[in-house]
Enzyme design. Structure first.
Site, PDB file in Angstrom:
ATOM      1  N   HIS A   1      12.922  -4.681  41.081  1.00 42.70           N
ATOM      2  CA  HIS A   1      11.715  -5.518  41.239  1.00 42.70           C
ATOM      3  C   HIS A   1       9.329  -5.108  41.451  1.00 42.70           C
ATOM      4  CE1 HIS A   1      14.793  -8.050  42.757  1.00 42.70           C
ATOM      5  NE2 HIS A   1      15.522  -7.704  43.696  1.00 42.70           N
TER       6      HIS A   1
ATOM      7  N   GLU B   1      27.083  -2.608  41.358  1.00 43.14           N
ATOM      8  CA  GLU B   1      26.132  -1.553  40.700  1.00 43.14           C
ATOM      9  C   GLU B   1      26.672  -0.713  40.196  1.00 43.14           C
ATOM     10  OE1 GLU B   1      22.497  -1.348  41.390  1.00 43.14           O
ATOM     11  OE2 GLU B   1      22.389  -2.699  42.616  1.00 43.14           O
TER      12      GLU B   1
ATOM     13  N   ASP C   1      22.659  -2.435  36.793  1.00 47.73           N
ATOM     14  CA  ASP C   1      22.685  -3.605  38.363  1.00 47.73           C
ATOM     15  C   ASP C   1      23.154  -4.527  38.649  1.00 47.73           C
ATOM     16  OD1 ASP C   1      20.513  -3.552  40.041  1.00 47.73           O
ATOM     17  OD2 ASP C   1      18.869  -4.989  39.871  1.00 47.73           O
ATOM     18  N   GLY C   2      23.547  -5.130  40.294  1.00 46.19           N
ATOM     19  CA  GLY C   2      24.932  -5.251  40.941  1.00 46.19           C
ATOM     20  C   GLY C   2      23.912  -6.101  41.938  1.00 46.19           C
TER      21      GLY C   2
ATOM     22  N   ASP D   1      18.679  -7.266  36.314  1.00 42.62           N
ATOM     23  CA  ASP D   1      18.979  -7.982  37.070  1.00 42.62           C
ATOM     24  C   ASP D   1      19.254  -9.292  37.202  1.00 42.62           C
ATOM     25  OD1 ASP D   1      18.324  -7.711  40.472  1.00 42.62           O
ATOM     26  OD2 ASP D   1      16.900  -9.408  39.899  1.00 42.62           O
TER      27      ASP D   1
ATOM     28  N   ASP E   1      18.806   0.584  40.419  1.00 41.97           N
ATOM     29  CA  ASP E   1      17.810   1.041  41.225  1.00 41.97           C
ATOM     30  C   ASP E   1      17.819   1.307  42.389  1.00 41.97           C
ATOM     31  OD1 ASP E   1      18.996  -1.225  41.459  1.00 41.97           O
ATOM     32  OD2 ASP E   1      17.314  -2.925  41.184  1.00 41.97           O
TER      33      ASP E   1
END
Length: 230
Positions: free
Chosen positions: A120, A43, A8-9, A130, A66
């Protein structure tokens, strides 16, 4: 055996202080970031570092992500971009070309499956990645220590493996990143560090790139000449 990870970023401003992270478990994760970058670069970098960190594992890889941009870029759009010389329909370079080229190389010979997860949405691994990406971005925003994690720790061992990627000028997102990226060590040298104002760092990096040398080498030359002239 398959390595299962989430990547994730995070960006606080987009562009703004940014972070990236990948997560396997609490004992196996890695994070980093930049003083200014974008969420998409975070990301992409999370996946790139995961690929590089696990390159010697000789295992398949499954990545929860995501970002539909990242998944589509790596599984659908990349072949077309490569055929067109990494150009878009308007003739301009694709965004994040430097990272995409490195990802293209890192994916060769690897069996990698990407699975999209909604961000989320209480997906445990995605939330863990995240949290770590956001923590890295926040650290850059506050100029505090970046929690980087242990790196890749192969199952059943306690030895971590960090990605070993060369620093390319085109991949550096800020002057501070270029100055803190360690140059290859020459014989009989000692590494020293100091803080300098941002405008001075920008000028040092600009002049070093003009001469085609690492910013640290350029700074060492300036110091050497200054001492000789005293």
């Amino acid at each position: 055996m398959t390595i299962i990870a989430a990547a994730d970023g995070s960006a606080l401003g987009n562009p703004g202080p940014a972070g990236w992270a990948w997560y396997v478990d609490d004992d196996c994760w890695h994070a980093g970031g930049w003083k200014e970058s974008t969420n998409n670069r975070g990301e992409l970098m999370a996946v790139l570092d995961l690929l590089n960190s696990t390159a010697q594992a000789d295992e398949d890889l499954k990545v929860f992500c995501d970002s539909k941009y990242v998944i589509n870029a790596l599984t659908k759009w990349m072949p077309g971009w490569k055929r067109k010389g990494w150009k878009k329909a308007d003739g301009k370079d694709v965004l994040n070309k430097d990272l995409l080229e490195q990802l293209d190389s890192a994916l060769k010979g690897r069996d990698v499956e990407f699975e999209w997860v909604k961000g989320h949405s209480n997906h445990a691994m995605n939330e863990a990645a995240d949290d770590r990406a956001r923590a890295a971005a926040t650290a850059y925003q506050r100029n505090t220590r970046v929690p980087t994690g242990p790196g890749y720790v192969p199952a059943g061992t306690s030895q971590s493996i960090m990605a070993d990627s060369p620093v390319e000028a085109s991949a550096v997102d800020s002057a501070s990143e270029a100055l803190t990226a360690v140059a290859p060590a020459a014989a009989s040298t000692t590494l020293v560090s100091c803080r300098v104002p941002t405008h001075i760092a920008d000028e040092l990096v600009s002049r070093a790139q003009t001469q085609g040398i690492h910013p640290q080498e350029f700074l060492a030359e300036i110091i050497g000449r200054s001492l000789e002239n005293e």
